[in-house]
Design a protein around this motif. Structure first.
Motif, mmCIF file in Angstrom:
data_model
loop_
_atom_site.group_PDB
_atom_site.id
_atom_site.type_symbol
_atom_site.label_atom_id
_atom_site.label_comp_id
_atom_site.label_asym_id
_atom_site.label_seq_id
_atom_site.Cartn_x
_atom_site.Cartn_y
_atom_site.Cartn_z
ATOM 1 N N ALA A 114 0.842 -1.201 0.000
ATOM 2 C CA ALA A 114 0.000 0.000 0.000
ATOM 3 C C ALA A 114 0.876 1.249 0.000
ATOM 4 O O ALA A 114 1.864 1.341 0.725
ATOM 5 C CB ALA A 114 -0.908 -0.002 1.227
ATOM 6 N N GLY A 115 0.515 2.200 -0.821
ATOM 7 C CA GLY A 115 1.288 3.434 -0.903
ATOM 8 C C GLY A 115 2.229 3.485 -2.089
ATOM 9 O O GLY A 115 2.716 4.568 -2.448
ATOM 10 N N VAL A 116 2.505 2.330 -2.696
ATOM 11 C CA VAL A 116 3.361 2.312 -3.883
ATOM 12 C C VAL A 116 2.575 2.896 -5.057
ATOM 13 O O VAL A 116 1.438 2.499 -5.315
ATOM 14 C CB VAL A 116 3.816 0.875 -4.218
ATOM 15 C CG1 VAL A 116 4.611 0.863 -5.518
ATOM 16 C CG2 VAL A 116 4.652 0.313 -3.082
ATOM 17 N N LYS A 117 3.171 3.830 -5.762
ATOM 18 C CA LYS A 117 2.467 4.512 -6.841
ATOM 19 C C LYS A 117 2.941 4.038 -8.210
ATOM 20 O O LYS A 117 4.114 3.728 -8.402
ATOM 21 C CB LYS A 117 2.665 6.026 -6.713
ATOM 22 C CG LYS A 117 2.072 6.613 -5.444
ATOM 23 C CD LYS A 117 2.291 8.113 -5.383
ATOM 24 C CE LYS A 117 1.685 8.701 -4.114
ATOM 25 N NZ LYS A 117 1.893 10.178 -4.035
ATOM 26 N N GLY A 118 1.998 4.006 -9.138
ATOM 27 C CA GLY A 118 2.311 3.605 -10.497
ATOM 28 C C GLY A 118 1.035 3.509 -11.315
ATOM 29 O O GLY A 118 -0.043 3.867 -10.844
ATOM 30 N N GLU A 137 6.329 4.389 -10.423
ATOM 31 C CA GLU A 137 6.555 5.809 -10.665
ATOM 32 C C GLU A 137 8.023 6.132 -10.936
ATOM 33 O O GLU A 137 8.338 7.173 -11.524
ATOM 34 C CB GLU A 137 6.060 6.632 -9.469
ATOM 35 C CG GLU A 137 6.771 6.340 -8.168
ATOM 36 C CD GLU A 137 6.243 7.187 -7.016
ATOM 37 O OE1 GLU A 137 5.455 8.119 -7.277
ATOM 38 O OE2 GLU A 137 6.626 6.917 -5.863
ATOM 39 N N ASN A 138 8.948 5.245 -10.543
ATOM 40 C CA ASN A 138 10.363 5.504 -10.813
ATOM 41 C C ASN A 138 10.798 4.994 -12.188
ATOM 42 O O ASN A 138 11.968 5.056 -12.542
ATOM 43 C CB ASN A 138 11.249 4.896 -9.723
ATOM 44 C CG ASN A 138 11.178 3.379 -9.673
ATOM 45 O OD1 ASN A 138 10.559 2.746 -10.526
ATOM 46 N ND2 ASN A 138 11.797 2.780 -8.669
ATOM 47 N N GLY A 139 9.835 4.466 -12.967
ATOM 48 C CA GLY A 139 10.139 4.088 -14.337
ATOM 49 C C GLY A 139 10.341 2.615 -14.591
ATOM 50 O O GLY A 139 10.558 2.219 -15.734
ATOM 51 N N ILE A 140 10.280 1.775 -13.565
ATOM 52 C CA ILE A 140 10.493 0.342 -13.757
ATOM 53 C C ILE A 140 9.168 -0.349 -14.053
ATOM 54 O O ILE A 140 8.158 -0.074 -13.414
ATOM 55 C CB ILE A 140 11.140 -0.290 -12.512
ATOM 56 C CG1 ILE A 140 12.442 0.427 -12.182
ATOM 57 C CG2 ILE A 140 11.408 -1.774 -12.742
ATOM 58 C CD1 ILE A 140 13.064 -0.011 -10.881
ATOM 59 N N GLN A 141 9.190 -1.252 -15.015
ATOM 60 C CA GLN A 141 7.984 -1.975 -15.397
ATOM 61 C C GLN A 141 8.045 -3.418 -14.900
ATOM 62 O O GLN A 141 9.039 -4.114 -15.090
ATOM 63 C CB GLN A 141 7.817 -1.972 -16.918
ATOM 64 C CG GLN A 141 6.523 -2.622 -17.386
ATOM 65 C CD GLN A 141 6.371 -2.596 -18.889
ATOM 66 O OE1 GLN A 141 6.989 -3.386 -19.589
ATOM 67 N NE2 GLN A 141 5.539 -1.684 -19.389
ATOM 68 N N TYR A 142 6.959 -3.864 -14.259
ATOM 69 C CA TYR A 142 6.871 -5.222 -13.723
ATOM 70 C C TYR A 142 5.682 -5.944 -14.335
ATOM 71 O O TYR A 142 4.638 -5.334 -14.591
ATOM 72 C CB TYR A 142 6.688 -5.188 -12.203
ATOM 73 C CG TYR A 142 7.774 -4.469 -11.448
ATOM 74 C CD1 TYR A 142 8.947 -5.118 -11.081
ATOM 75 C CD2 TYR A 142 7.623 -3.127 -11.099
ATOM 76 C CE1 TYR A 142 9.943 -4.455 -10.384
ATOM 77 C CE2 TYR A 142 8.617 -2.453 -10.396
ATOM 78 C CZ TYR A 142 9.775 -3.123 -10.044
ATOM 79 O OH TYR A 142 10.758 -2.462 -9.362
ATOM 80 N N GLY A 257 16.340 10.099 -19.537
ATOM 81 C CA GLY A 257 15.633 10.952 -18.599
ATOM 82 C C GLY A 257 14.890 10.213 -17.513
ATOM 83 O O GLY A 257 14.211 10.823 -16.701
ATOM 84 N N VAL A 258 14.998 8.891 -17.461
ATOM 85 C CA VAL A 258 14.289 8.107 -16.451
ATOM 86 C C VAL A 258 15.296 7.341 -15.609
ATOM 87 O O VAL A 258 16.115 6.605 -16.127
ATOM 88 C CB VAL A 258 13.311 7.106 -17.106
ATOM 89 C CG1 VAL A 258 12.586 6.309 -16.035
ATOM 90 C CG2 VAL A 258 12.313 7.854 -17.974
ATOM 91 N N VAL A 259 15.259 7.521 -14.292
ATOM 92 C CA VAL A 259 16.150 6.777 -13.410
ATOM 93 C C VAL A 259 15.503 5.439 -13.107
ATOM 94 O O VAL A 259 14.393 5.377 -12.592
ATOM 95 C CB VAL A 259 16.408 7.546 -12.103
ATOM 96 C CG1 VAL A 259 17.285 6.718 -11.179
ATOM 97 C CG2 VAL A 259 17.075 8.876 -12.409
#
Length: 294
Positions: A114-118, A137-142, A257-259
């Motif tokens: 809970a609280g993880v954004k995406g 939100e940090n750019g990683i796709q799962y 541009g994405v970390v």
């Protein structure tokens, strides 16, 4: 009919668009019920229609076998699903850390996250298989999960000849939300296969580390020819030799541009359209193929 089968295999090989909204096949219009099953690790859900005579026996055999092999613990759970009902129109399956909500495309993170954004995106792998991805939100796709659809029993085209291979490939090569040592994953333990991003080819691949001569290979499945090949890769070989598990990756690389966590799993370009325009062309080709010769 041969042309229709070949057409759908070529489409799977070339790839469908990734979208912000799931594709809804026409067979979902037959939905009368929906049931989800979960345990502490996994979640599956079945979307049901009335009766069984209207649906493909081949579709049921493929997904029931896949479920029985991959979700053993859920199948054996007292509150679990013993087997896939034959009147299914869609069967949804999650990776660890995700569960299924109100419908077959509703993949959500479990409460412990809970609280993880995406946000979610979706991509069809074949005409009857669709993957769902959680984009952090940090750019990683799962990979969140996969949905498999039945086809009508009267359907003449064999859409699902490559489906099982494509589903297995997606689960093995995908990046999973929980960072677990690849050596502890089922497919590595059983088949010496795992997934990673290969810089040499610029995409995530299935890696095979079980050859007697020690060569590390990509496992490539061709949905057109229905053949699997092992192709040696020096980049994956070097990674395999130097691989060390870390609970938290320290390396932060900025790319485009994405970390990202490893510098490579940046988000792909996504279209805004709710339905792939290619569907209209598919339907037209199917109708033409099914029409009697004049």
């Amino acid at each position: 009919m041969i042309l229709a089968n070949h057409y759908h295999r070529v489409r799977a090989n070339n790839g469908y668009q990734e979208t912000y909204h799931p594709h809804n096949p026409k067979i979902l219009q037959k939905t009368v019920d929906f049931k989800a099953y979960s345990n502490k690790d996994s979640s599956v859900a079945v979307t049901l229609a009335t009766g069984t005579e209207a649906f493909s026996q081949t579709s049921w055999s493929i997904i029931n076998k896949f479920y029985s092999q991959r979700y053993v613990h859920l199948k054996e759970d007292a509150a679990g699903l013993e087997r896939v009902p034959k009147n299914f129109v869609a069967f949804s399956m999650t990776t660890f850390d995700f569960k299924i909500g109100a419908h077959c495309h509703d993949f959500v993170l479990r409460e412990k996250h809970a609280g993880v954004k995406g946000h979610m995106t979706y991509k069809r792998l074949t005409k009857t298989v669709q993957a769902a991805y959680f984009n952090h939100e940090n750019g990683i796709q799962y990979l969140a999960g996969v949905t498999y659809y039945s086809v009508p029993s009267e359907s003449k085209a064999d859409y699902h000849c490559a489906d099982r291979h494509m589903m297995v490939q997606e689960f093995v090569r995908a990046k999973h939300f929980t960072n677990v040592n690849r050596g502890l994953r089922k497919y590595y333990i059983d088949y010496k296969k795992y997934g990673r991003y290969c810089e040499a080819v610029g995409r995530r691949v299935v890696v095979y580390a079980g050859k007697p001569d020690g060569q590390i290979c990509h496992v490539d499945f061709d949905p057109v020819t229905l053949r699997t090949t092992n192709n040696g890769c020096a980049n994956c070989g070097k990674d395999f030799k130097n691989y060390k598990f870390e609970t938290k990756k320290k390396k932060q690389v900025e790319k485009q541009g994405v970390v990202t966590e490893d510098g490579f799993d940046t988000l792909p370009e996504v279209t805004e359209s709710k339905d792939d325009d290619f569907d209209k062309l598919e339907d037209a080709k199917e109708a033409k193929d099914a029409a009697p010769a004049k």
